[in-house]
Scaffold this active site. Structure first.
Site: not given
Ligand SMILES: Cc1cc2nc3c(=O)[nH]c(=O)nc-3n(C[C@H](O)[C@H](O)[C@H](O)COP(=O)(O)OP(=O)(O)OC[C@H]3O[C@@H](n4cnc5c(N)ncnc54)[C@H](O)[C@@H]3O)c2cc1C
Length: 461
Positions: A183, A43, A438, A179, A443, A48, A51
């Site tokens: 986007e 994110c 308004h 999406y 609205e 997010c 973006k």
């Molecule tokens: C281009 C794009 C736009 C988006 N726009 C939106 C939006 O507008 N609104 C919205 O709500 N969501 C959006 N999302 C989705 C949102 O980013 C994810 O749903 C959210 O980040 C999920 O959080 P998370 O904690 O599950 O995983 P992540 O945020 O992906 O975090 C996981 C982390 O784990 C780390 N990792 C992985 N494996 C290991 C390991 N073995 N050891 C150590 N670290 C590791 C990774 O490096 C990463 O930093 C978007 C996603 C993308 C790709």
């Protein structure tokens, strides 16, 4: 010697992992969190936040165009992609520092390294260190998935790389109809790139309300974006200065970049899940969890995109908070995923909450539709050829508003607030009793009095 080195080991410093680590530490747990790339996760680093910054930047092009109708003359407006990317990177670096500092301030130990299971309680770090933890939280998120390997796939970029392009592509081909694809299509089009979207399905935004899908497509096409559906990219050929994408319909398209945004897969590979005994959900490929985000191993939990339930930042954060409160705060919490508002930051943007018309008609016998498309007031002077869509879906039996779908400026902001009403099970009568504000576009939501369609499902014989 203590049996465990720590109470909680969190794998992944993204939206979900960071929240869980911070709250667990505040509940008094000893917490270690490992992040292999950059704290903040998808994110903050490549989702997010960057973006939305690019969306803001690309919108300015519309503002400049619209200004003339309001009497403004803007001379020599020009755009510099490297400046935008550098400023965006500065802001992302600031956020990354803040995320790290907040977790550490709460008392958690942050390790900038990869982690994987050695056994159900032991974690092996890429640094060589081994840590035994009483509980483990898997919060490794997801990654772009390019689908089947096609010739030339190595030339294709994903959203990860799109945030770091050295220059703005004059022409870009984007494969995908979700999406993220739309986007980026609108971001690049806003900066003046010639954009072609290729999607294998019959229309973009699968899973969204049909009226939203049709409306978004026609608005994007009106903005000059070419959308080709029922088609896939079969081969990408690299030339000295550009690429040719060969399509399944026999045609080919030249562009300066080829980007795929056709889906994301949960990060479950090379985590040692088999050594820990953690089961995968066969229906979606994510980690299988119960309503408390507990995996098949009682002391191991998984949250966020790695579970592939509802891949959104606020959902991952809520699941991380619920996990920490359940396990370390003595307050069991199940996350309710129903009626989660979502947006698509294309142009014009989409905001949606609750059921689509198709879903409502499958679940309820009497469904009323209230729909309005209209020219937003701003477009009267700007002369912009655009229309806004507002749609309410109502259970005609209980009068409850089941879904709300908006396409137009401000749709996401409107739907965030409307989400409260839908979550509270507001009725159409509640909407009608609310005084209009308004002049606004929103609205319209409290002034649509007559259904535009009524659907009655005949009882089965
Ligand atoms: C281009 C794009 C736009 C988006 N726009 C939106 C939006 O507008 N609104 C919205 O709500 N969501 C959006 N999302 C989705 C949102 O980013 C994810 O749903 C959210 O980040 C999920 O959080 P998370 O904690 O599950 O995983 P992540 O945020 O992906 O975090 C996981 C982390 O784990 C780390 N990792 C992985 N494996 C290991 C390991 N073995 N050891 C150590 N670290 C590791 C990774 O490096 C990463 O930093 C978007 C996603 C993308 C790709």
């Amino acid at each position: 010697m203590a049996e465990f080195d720590t109470d909680l080991f969190v794998i992944g410093g993204g939206s979900g992992g960071v929240r869980a680590a911070r709250i667990a530490a505040q509940h008094g747990a000893r917490v270690v969190i490992a992040e292999e790339y950059r704290m903040g996760g998808t994110c903050v680093i490549r989702g997010c936040v960057p973006k939305k910054l690019l969306v803001y930047a690309s919108h300015i092009h519309h503002e400049i165009e619209d200004a003339a109708g309001f009497g403004w003359t803007i001379r020599e407006a020009s755009f510099d992609w490297p400046t935008l990317i550098a400023n965006k990177d500065k802001e992302i670096a600031r956020l990354e520092t803040a995320y790290t500092a907040n977790v550490e301030k709460a008392g958690a130990r942050v390790l900038k390294t990869r982690a994987q299971f050695l056994d159900p309680h032991s974690i092996q770090l890429a640094t060589g260190e081994k840590i035994r933890s009483k509980y483990v939280l898997i919060a490794t998120g997801g990654a772009p998935n390019h689908g089947a390997v096609i010739p030339g796939i190595q030339h294709v970029i994903s959203s990860n790389e799109a945030f770091h392009l050295a220059s703005l592509p004059k022409r870009i081909l984007i494969q995908g109809g979700g999406y993220i694809a739309l986007e980026f299509a609108c971001i690049f089009a806003g900066f003046g790139s010639d954009v072609t979207v290729i999607y294998r399905g019959d229309n973009v935004l699968r899973g969204f309300d049909e009226d939203v899908r049709a409306h978004v497509r026609s608005e994007m096409e009106r903005e000059g974006i070419t959308i080709i559906t029922g088609c896939t990219v079969n081969r990408v050929e690299k030339h000295a200065a550009d690429f040719t994408s060969h399509l399944s319909n026999g045609s080919s398209i030249a562009s300066d970049q080829v980007m795929f945004a056709i889906g994301r897969h949960p990060n479950v590979a090379n985590l040692g899940l088999e050594k820990a005994g953690v089961a995968i959900n066969p229906s979606n490929g994510g980690i299988a969890v119960d309503s408390f985000s507990r995996t098949s191993v009682p002391h191991i939990y998984a949250i966020g995109d790695v579970t592939h339930r509802l891949n959104l930042t606020p959902v991952a954060i809520r699941e991380g908070q619920a996990f920490a409160d359940t396990v370390f705060g003595n307050r069991p919490v199940e996350v309710d995923h129903a009626d989660t508002p979502t947006a698509v930051f294309c142009q014009p943007e989409v905001g949606t909450v609750g059921l689509t018309e198709t879903q409502a008609r499958a679940q309820f016998s009497h469904v009323d539709i209230y729909k309005s498309t209209f020219r937003p007031m701003k477009a009267t002077l700007s002369g912009r050829d655009t229309r806004m869509l507002m749609k309410l879906i109502v259970d005609a039996t209980s009068d409850r508003v089941l879904g709300c779908h908006i396409v137009g400026d401000g749709a996401a902001e409107i739907v965030q607030v409307l989400g409260i009403a839908v979550k509270m099970k507001a009725t159409k009568a509640d909407f009608d009793a609310t005084m209009a504000l308004h002049p606004t576009a929103a609205e319209e939501l409290v002034t649509m009095r007559t259904p535009t369609a009524r659907h009655v499902r005949q009882a089965a014989e």
